[in-house]
Scaffold this motif. Structure first.
Motif, mmCIF file in Angstrom:
data_model
loop_
_atom_site.group_PDB
_atom_site.id
_atom_site.type_symbol
_atom_site.label_atom_id
_atom_site.label_comp_id
_atom_site.label_asym_id
_atom_site.label_seq_id
_atom_site.Cartn_x
_atom_site.Cartn_y
_atom_site.Cartn_z
ATOM 1 N N ILE A 65 -75.799 -22.896 48.106
ATOM 2 C CA ILE A 65 -76.384 -23.721 47.171
ATOM 3 C C ILE A 65 -75.100 -24.310 46.562
ATOM 4 O O ILE A 65 -75.084 -25.491 46.250
ATOM 5 C CB ILE A 65 -77.000 -22.779 46.215
ATOM 6 N N ILE A 66 -74.113 -23.572 46.373
ATOM 7 C CA ILE A 66 -72.738 -23.987 45.748
ATOM 8 C C ILE A 66 -72.135 -25.258 46.676
ATOM 9 O O ILE A 66 -71.737 -26.166 46.135
ATOM 10 C CB ILE A 66 -71.817 -23.051 45.344
ATOM 11 N N SER A 67 -72.340 -25.033 47.998
ATOM 12 C CA SER A 67 -71.603 -25.844 48.856
ATOM 13 C C SER A 67 -72.487 -27.258 48.738
ATOM 14 O O SER A 67 -71.926 -28.234 48.767
ATOM 15 C CB SER A 67 -71.828 -25.256 50.197
ATOM 16 N N ARG A 68 -74.011 -27.276 48.812
ATOM 17 C CA ARG A 68 -74.583 -28.347 48.626
ATOM 18 C C ARG A 68 -74.171 -29.007 47.349
ATOM 19 O O ARG A 68 -74.163 -30.269 47.266
ATOM 20 C CB ARG A 68 -75.958 -27.974 48.844
ATOM 21 N N LEU A 69 -74.251 -28.344 46.294
ATOM 22 C CA LEU A 69 -73.974 -28.731 44.811
ATOM 23 C C LEU A 69 -72.867 -29.725 44.837
ATOM 24 O O LEU A 69 -72.791 -30.864 44.335
ATOM 25 C CB LEU A 69 -73.991 -27.769 43.890
ATOM 26 N N CYS A 70 -71.676 -29.053 45.387
ATOM 27 C CA CYS A 70 -70.359 -29.384 45.464
ATOM 28 C C CYS A 70 -70.627 -30.992 46.475
ATOM 29 O O CYS A 70 -70.037 -31.916 46.165
ATOM 30 C CB CYS A 70 -69.333 -28.823 45.914
ATOM 31 N N HIS A 71 -71.132 -30.874 47.446
ATOM 32 C CA HIS A 71 -71.201 -32.044 48.314
ATOM 33 C C HIS A 71 -71.787 -33.158 47.775
ATOM 34 O O HIS A 71 -71.442 -34.548 48.062
ATOM 35 C CB HIS A 71 -71.933 -31.384 49.749
ATOM 36 N N GLU A 72 -73.055 -32.911 47.137
ATOM 37 C CA GLU A 72 -73.849 -33.876 46.444
ATOM 38 C C GLU A 72 -72.959 -34.714 45.360
ATOM 39 O O GLU A 72 -73.228 -35.724 45.051
ATOM 40 C CB GLU A 72 -74.919 -33.221 45.613
ATOM 41 N N ARG A 73 -71.631 -34.082 44.850
ATOM 42 C CA ARG A 73 -70.771 -34.569 43.699
ATOM 43 C C ARG A 73 -69.604 -35.050 44.363
ATOM 44 O O ARG A 73 -68.641 -35.495 43.297
ATOM 45 C CB ARG A 73 -70.772 -33.494 42.623
ATOM 46 N N GLY A 74 -69.704 -34.757 45.629
ATOM 47 C CA GLY A 74 -68.095 -35.287 46.267
ATOM 48 C C GLY A 74 -67.005 -34.458 45.892
ATOM 49 O O GLY A 74 -65.966 -34.704 45.779
#
Length: 353
Positions: A65-74
């Motif tokens: 989840i954290i990886s996805r959240l970070c990816h979404e925000r660059g």
């Protein structure tokens, strides 16, 4: 490679004070941070919110989840930290337990899409830590070799804490990095921890060590002359406040089980250039040695520890993100850093400084 702005996730507010990871990440994005050092505490907090609580399965899900959240925000996850209290343990069964924990951290790192784990120098009781540097080196070679076997390989970044029990100077950490002698094992240079050992003494009425200015000049000269910049994996730049009274018994920050420097470190760090808040360490001089003397470029993290992080006030993450961004603009100006251009759509509140 230009310099990139990062921050440790807990530096924007502690999760136990009600500051959620998502909100902190949004504040990091808003103020132009391009990377985070993920504090394990934040990952565990997210796992605890999943059905079943804090299990290894939920930690892995939280990492995804954290990886996805970070990816979404660059936002890049610079590293997972801290893998603490590891090197030089006298109790070898406890050492084996740490190795077992590391195997799981490799899984977490893959889920997070990060390739680096930070190891701070051990600060446990002296009775639990060997004085034998060779044992510490052997232990750290072990994790480095394990990291090389991962796919993709995992790097380790070692940092000497100014309150470390056996290793508490950058010189000692550099000796260890050279002795470990692995391509995936490098150094974190932290302006606070460098100055916090040789310049500052929070238990002294002056807040200073004897001959502090000379000690800093000599240390900086050795740093520039000896450190191989290729082994500096990232740097941390923060300052700290001069206390109004010595941090001894009776002081609000005093803790009988902690060295004064540890209590000071956990309560009193400040961002670069915050002289109006009492910052007094020679961070500019040390930063100049790192950025201009060594020519460092790469991740620059604002790893703050401060009592404000534990306040439940909802404005804490925004306040700290803003202060860190202001500090970054000052640092970039003072050091003449070549910095990464911020993509369109990301605010840069400190751009006018």
């Amino acid at each position: 490679m230009p310099c990139h702005l990062g921050i440790t996730s807990m530096s924007l507010g502690r999760c136990y004070a009600g500051h959620s990871f998502v909100h902190k990440l949004d504040m990091a994005y808003t103020y132009g941070y391009r990377g985070i050092e993920l504090f394990y505490e934040d990952l565990v907090d997210m796992a605890e919110q999943l059905a079943g609580g804090d299990t290894q399965e939920n930690q892995l899900e939280a990492a995804n989840i954290i990886s996805r959240l970070c990816h979404e925000r660059g936002i890049t996850i610079i590293c997972l930290q801290p893998f603490a209290h590891y090197e030089g343990l006298i109790d070898r069964q406890e050492h084996a337990n740490r190795i077992e924990k590391l195997e799981f951290w490799f899984q977490l790192a893959r889920a997070l899409r990060t390739n680096m784990v930070q190891i701070p120098s051990s600060f446990g009781p002296a009775s639990e830590l060997s004085e034998d540097m060779d044992l510490a080196v052997t232990d750290l070679q072990k994790v480095a070799d394990m990291g090389l076997q991962q796919n993709p390989p995992i790097r380790f970044v070692y940092e000497a804490l100014c309150f470390g029990t056996r290793f508490n100077t950058w010189e000692q950490s550099w000796d260890i990095v050279q002795a470990v002698d692995r391509p995936n094992f490098g150094l974190c240079l932290d302006t606070f921890n460098i100055a916090g050992r040789i310049y500052a003494d929070p238990a002294s009425p002056s807040g200073l060590t004897p001959n502090c200015d000379e000690a800093v000049r000599n240390s900086i000269a050795r740093l520039v002359a000896n450190v191989d910049i290729r082994k500096v994996f990232y740097v941390q730049v923060v300052d700290a406040e001069r206390l109004a009274s010595p941090l001894v018994e009776g002081h609000p920050f005093y803790h009988p089980d902690q060295p004064a420097r540890m209590s000071w470190s956990r309560n009193c760090r400040l961002f670069y250039g915050e002289n109006d808040r009492g910052a007094y360490l020679p961070v500019t001089e040390i930063s100049r040695a790192i950025f201009q003397g060594l020519g460092f470029e790469g991740w620059v993290s604002m790893e703050l520890f401060h009592r404000r992080m534990s306040d439940t006030d909802a404005v804490v993450p925004r306040e700290l993100a803003s202060r860190g961004a202001t500090a970054w603009a000052k640092l970039a100006r003072d050091m003449k850093l070549r910095i990464e251009e911020i993509p369109n759509g990301i605010s840069r509140f400190a751009a006018s400084l």
